[in-house]
Design a protein around this motif. Sequence first.
Motif, PDB file in Angstrom:
ATOM      1  N   ALA A   1       0.785  -1.142  -0.002  1.00  0.00           N
ATOM      2  CA  ALA A   1       0.106  -0.185  -0.154  1.00  0.00           C
ATOM      3  C   ALA A   1       0.775   1.137   0.075  1.00  0.00           C
ATOM      4  CB  ALA A   1      -0.963  -0.112   1.181  1.00  0.00           C
ATOM      5  N   ARG A   2       1.929   1.243   0.818  1.00  0.00           N
ATOM      6  CA  ARG A   2       2.828   2.276   0.759  1.00  0.00           C
ATOM      7  C   ARG A   2       3.321   2.911  -0.566  1.00  0.00           C
ATOM      8  NH1 ARG A   2       8.606   1.543   2.818  1.00  0.00           N
ATOM      9  NH2 ARG A   2       9.591   3.555   2.681  1.00  0.00           N
ATOM     10  N   TRP A   3       3.631   1.649  -1.349  1.00  0.00           N
ATOM     11  CA  TRP A   3       4.212   1.866  -2.638  1.00  0.00           C
ATOM     12  C   TRP A   3       3.309   2.149  -3.775  1.00  0.00           C
ATOM     13  CZ3 TRP A   3       9.021   3.502  -3.412  1.00  0.00           C
ATOM     14  CH2 TRP A   3      10.069   3.355  -2.371  1.00  0.00           C
ATOM     15  N   ALA A   4       2.183   2.335  -3.232  1.00  0.00           N
ATOM     16  CA  ALA A   4       0.873   2.674  -4.595  1.00  0.00           C
ATOM     17  C   ALA A   4       1.472   4.157  -4.963  1.00  0.00           C
ATOM     18  CB  ALA A   4      -0.422   2.734  -3.822  1.00  0.00           C
ATOM     19  N   PRO A   5       0.964   4.156  -6.252  1.00  0.00           N
ATOM     20  CA  PRO A   5       1.205   5.885  -6.932  1.00  0.00           C
ATOM     21  C   PRO A   5       0.167   6.582  -6.206  1.00  0.00           C
ATOM     22  CG  PRO A   5       0.018   4.439  -8.509  1.00  0.00           C
ATOM     23  CD  PRO A   5       0.323   3.449  -7.166  1.00  0.00           C
ATOM     24  N   SER A   6       0.353   7.891  -6.220  1.00  0.00           N
ATOM     25  CA  SER A   6      -0.524   8.995  -5.685  1.00  0.00           C
ATOM     26  C   SER A   6      -0.106  10.504  -6.578  1.00  0.00           C
ATOM     27  CB  SER A   6      -0.461   9.282  -4.375  1.00  0.00           C
ATOM     28  OG  SER A   6       0.814   9.699  -3.869  1.00  0.00           O
ATOM     29  N   ALA A   7      -1.369  11.212  -6.529  1.00  0.00           N
ATOM     30  CA  ALA A   7      -1.209  12.493  -7.144  1.00  0.00           C
ATOM     31  C   ALA A   7       0.017  13.243  -6.559  1.00  0.00           C
ATOM     32  CB  ALA A   7      -2.498  13.322  -7.167  1.00  0.00           C
ATOM     33  N   ASN A   8       1.017  13.535  -7.311  1.00  0.00           N
ATOM     34  CA  ASN A   8       2.260  14.405  -6.892  1.00  0.00           C
ATOM     35  C   ASN A   8       2.970  13.586  -5.603  1.00  0.00           C
ATOM     36  OD1 ASN A   8       3.412  16.839  -7.524  1.00  0.00           O
ATOM     37  ND2 ASN A   8       2.191  18.173  -6.328  1.00  0.00           N
ATOM     38  N   ASN A   9       2.861  12.447  -5.551  1.00  0.00           N
ATOM     39  CA  ASN A   9       3.340  11.503  -4.528  1.00  0.00           C
ATOM     40  C   ASN A   9       3.112  12.296  -3.090  1.00  0.00           C
ATOM     41  OD1 ASN A   9       4.882   9.265  -3.785  1.00  0.00           O
ATOM     42  ND2 ASN A   9       6.813  10.334  -3.749  1.00  0.00           N
ATOM     43  N   THR A  10       1.727  12.741  -2.968  1.00  0.00           N
ATOM     44  CA  THR A  10       1.365  13.036  -1.627  1.00  0.00           C
ATOM     45  C   THR A  10       1.176  12.015  -0.686  1.00  0.00           C
ATOM     46  OG1 THR A  10      -0.757  13.302  -2.729  1.00  0.00           O
ATOM     47  CG2 THR A  10       0.498  15.359  -2.466  1.00  0.00           C
ATOM     48  N   GLN A  11       0.974  10.912  -1.245  1.00  0.00           N
ATOM     49  CA  GLN A  11       0.667   9.783  -0.316  1.00  0.00           C
ATOM     50  C   GLN A  11      -0.217  10.091   0.902  1.00  0.00           C
ATOM     51  OE1 GLN A  11       4.803   8.368   0.754  1.00  0.00           O
ATOM     52  NE2 GLN A  11       5.273   9.811  -0.640  1.00  0.00           N
ATOM     53  N   PRO A  12      -1.545  10.481   0.628  1.00  0.00           N
ATOM     54  CA  PRO A  12      -2.606  11.063   1.443  1.00  0.00           C
ATOM     55  C   PRO A  12      -3.023   9.842   2.420  1.00  0.00           C
ATOM     56  CG  PRO A  12      -3.530  10.809  -0.685  1.00  0.00           C
ATOM     57  CD  PRO A  12      -1.944  10.288  -0.565  1.00  0.00           C
ATOM     58  N   TRP A  13      -2.679   8.670   2.280  1.00  0.00           N
ATOM     59  CA  TRP A  13      -3.146   7.439   3.043  1.00  0.00           C
ATOM     60  C   TRP A  13      -2.771   7.447   4.446  1.00  0.00           C
ATOM     61  CZ3 TRP A  13      -1.143   6.094  -2.188  1.00  0.00           C
ATOM     62  CH2 TRP A  13       0.177   6.254  -2.074  1.00  0.00           C
ATOM     63  N   ARG A  14      -3.549   6.941   5.332  1.00  0.00           N
ATOM     64  CA  ARG A  14      -3.126   6.948   6.574  1.00  0.00           C
ATOM     65  C   ARG A  14      -3.768   5.436   7.102  1.00  0.00           C
ATOM     66  NH1 ARG A  14      -0.177   9.965   5.227  1.00  0.00           N
ATOM     67  NH2 ARG A  14       0.394  11.880   5.767  1.00  0.00           N
ATOM     68  N   PHE A  15      -3.125   4.706   7.831  1.00  0.00           N
ATOM     69  CA  PHE A  15      -3.802   3.443   8.214  1.00  0.00           C
ATOM     70  C   PHE A  15      -3.969   3.337   9.950  1.00  0.00           C
ATOM     71  CE2 PHE A  15      -0.917   2.594   4.685  1.00  0.00           C
ATOM     72  CZ  PHE A  15      -1.609   2.826   3.789  1.00  0.00           C
ATOM     73  N   VAL A  16      -4.980   2.691  10.142  1.00  0.00           N
ATOM     74  CA  VAL A  16      -5.222   2.162  11.584  1.00  0.00           C
ATOM     75  C   VAL A  16      -5.067   0.733  11.356  1.00  0.00           C
ATOM     76  CG1 VAL A  16      -6.676   2.111  13.612  1.00  0.00           C
ATOM     77  CG2 VAL A  16      -6.389   4.283  12.366  1.00  0.00           C
ATOM     78  N   VAL A  17      -4.250   0.024  12.173  1.00  0.00           N
ATOM     79  CA  VAL A  17      -4.179  -1.210  12.225  1.00  0.00           C
ATOM     80  C   VAL A  17      -4.625  -1.879  13.563  1.00  0.00           C
ATOM     81  CG1 VAL A  17      -2.868  -3.319  11.692  1.00  0.00           C
ATOM     82  CG2 VAL A  17      -2.460  -1.231  10.361  1.00  0.00           C
ATOM     83  N   ALA A  18      -5.487  -2.775  13.500  1.00  0.00           N
ATOM     84  CA  ALA A  18      -6.074  -3.445  14.838  1.00  0.00           C
ATOM     85  C   ALA A  18      -6.437  -4.941  14.871  1.00  0.00           C
ATOM     86  CB  ALA A  18      -7.500  -2.740  15.195  1.00  0.00           C
ATOM     87  N   ARG A  19      -5.724  -5.311  15.723  1.00  0.00           N
ATOM     88  CA  ARG A  19      -5.393  -6.942  15.767  1.00  0.00           C
ATOM     89  C   ARG A  19      -6.798  -7.348  16.640  1.00  0.00           C
ATOM     90  NH1 ARG A  19      -0.971  -4.989  14.639  1.00  0.00           N
ATOM     91  NH2 ARG A  19       0.315  -6.096  13.353  1.00  0.00           N
ATOM     92  N   ARG A  20      -7.592  -8.760  16.146  1.00  0.00           N
ATOM     93  CA  ARG A  20      -8.400  -9.169  16.960  1.00  0.00           C
ATOM     94  C   ARG A  20      -8.158  -9.361  18.505  1.00  0.00           C
ATOM     95  NH1 ARG A  20      -9.557 -13.652  13.842  1.00  0.00           N
ATOM     96  NH2 ARG A  20      -7.892 -14.802  15.210  1.00  0.00           N
ATOM     97  N   GLY A  21      -8.910  -8.788  19.531  1.00  0.00           N
ATOM     98  CA  GLY A  21      -8.597  -9.091  20.819  1.00  0.00           C
ATOM     99  C   GLY A  21      -8.076  -7.666  21.453  1.00  0.00           C
ATOM    100  N   SER A  22      -7.834  -6.550  20.521  1.00  0.00           N
ATOM    101  CA  SER A  22      -7.407  -5.293  20.883  1.00  0.00           C
ATOM    102  C   SER A  22      -8.678  -4.541  21.257  1.00  0.00           C
ATOM    103  CB  SER A  22      -6.430  -4.811  19.971  1.00  0.00           C
ATOM    104  OG  SER A  22      -7.159  -4.609  19.025  1.00  0.00           O
ATOM    105  N   ALA A  23      -8.647  -3.547  22.124  1.00  0.00           N
ATOM    106  CA  ALA A  23      -9.659  -2.482  22.275  1.00  0.00           C
ATOM    107  C   ALA A  23      -9.972  -1.892  21.084  1.00  0.00           C
ATOM    108  CB  ALA A  23      -9.069  -1.654  23.230  1.00  0.00           C
ATOM    109  N   GLU A  24      -8.806  -1.819  20.241  1.00  0.00           N
ATOM    110  CA  GLU A  24      -8.929  -0.857  19.074  1.00  0.00           C
ATOM    111  C   GLU A  24      -9.936  -1.757  17.963  1.00  0.00           C
ATOM    112  OE1 GLU A  24      -6.242  -1.366  20.679  1.00  0.00           O
ATOM    113  OE2 GLU A  24      -5.481   0.632  21.223  1.00  0.00           O
ATOM    114  N   HIS A  25      -9.502  -3.040  17.919  1.00  0.00           N
ATOM    115  CA  HIS A  25     -10.407  -4.062  17.021  1.00  0.00           C
ATOM    116  C   HIS A  25     -11.843  -3.819  17.381  1.00  0.00           C
ATOM    117  CE1 HIS A  25     -11.690  -7.809  15.301  1.00  0.00           C
ATOM    118  NE2 HIS A  25     -10.833  -7.483  14.520  1.00  0.00           N
ATOM    119  N   ALA A  26     -12.093  -3.868  18.760  1.00  0.00           N
ATOM    120  CA  ALA A  26     -13.516  -3.719  19.051  1.00  0.00           C
ATOM    121  C   ALA A  26     -14.168  -2.629  18.899  1.00  0.00           C
ATOM    122  CB  ALA A  26     -13.383  -4.182  20.772  1.00  0.00           C
ATOM    123  N   ALA A  27     -13.517  -1.321  18.842  1.00  0.00           N
ATOM    124  CA  ALA A  27     -13.943  -0.221  18.713  1.00  0.00           C
ATOM    125  C   ALA A  27     -14.328   0.012  17.057  1.00  0.00           C
ATOM    126  CB  ALA A  27     -12.961   1.029  18.974  1.00  0.00           C
TER     127      ALA A  27
END
Length: 193
Positions: free
Chosen positions: A46-72
């Motif tokens: 995903a990091r190496w995807a192309p983007s307009a003007n190489n702005t890379q405007p993507w941000r990721f939240v990664v949450a594994r099962r069992g974590s409070a973040e996954h539940a949220a």
Amino acid sequence: MSITTVHTAQTDAPILDVLAERWSTRVFDAETPVDEEALHSALEAARWAPSANNTQPWRFVVARRGSAEHAAIVAALMGFNRSWAGDAAALVVFATTTSVDGKPLAWASYDAGQAAAYFTIQAHASGLHTHQMGGFDREAIARAFGFGADLAAVTVMAVGALGDIDAAPEALRERELAPRTRLPLETTVVANA
Ligand SMILES: Cc1cc2nc3c(=O)[nH]c(=O)nc-3n(C[C@H](O)[C@H](O)[C@H](O)COP(=O)(O)O)c2cc1C
């Protein structure tokens, strides 16, 4: 016939196996932890995807099962999505930065979509399954992860190992076994001079 064979796209021209064989399952294995190497590779793709003007405007939240973040994230999903996606070993929010130096990024969603596409293809090549979702409460995600005005969640991606389709509830099994279809190229190619 294996479930992967059932879902392999019937293409009118040869395409890469990984493209033909990727599909969006709703039956994830609720026990197996996410393959960390494969997840790392998918994020790297995903990091190496192309983007307009190489702005890379993507941000990721990664949450594994069992974590409070996954539940949220599960709690923020719309009803039907909540019924199956919680089994996924990881949930990844694809968000965009909406501006740089106060200037709006016109292509941010497009770029995040490319990052998501790269993620899914690498994930499937590495043996993970994925399912993107637009059906979730964006405000709830923003609250849960302290997003400011400069961040907007676009999709949530369920990621993990394939579950047992035969043991899935009937409503899921039916959808899972439905054929994958696409519009013909004659419809989508509006000019081909
Ligand atoms: C932006 C986006 C939003 C989606 N939202 C949902 C969703 O909320 N729930 C769901 O079950 N599937 C969702 N999907 C999955 C699509 O329905 C699925 O990709 C499409 O039917 C094609 O199936 P395939 O991925 O198996 O080829 C979404 C896909 C994308 C790309």
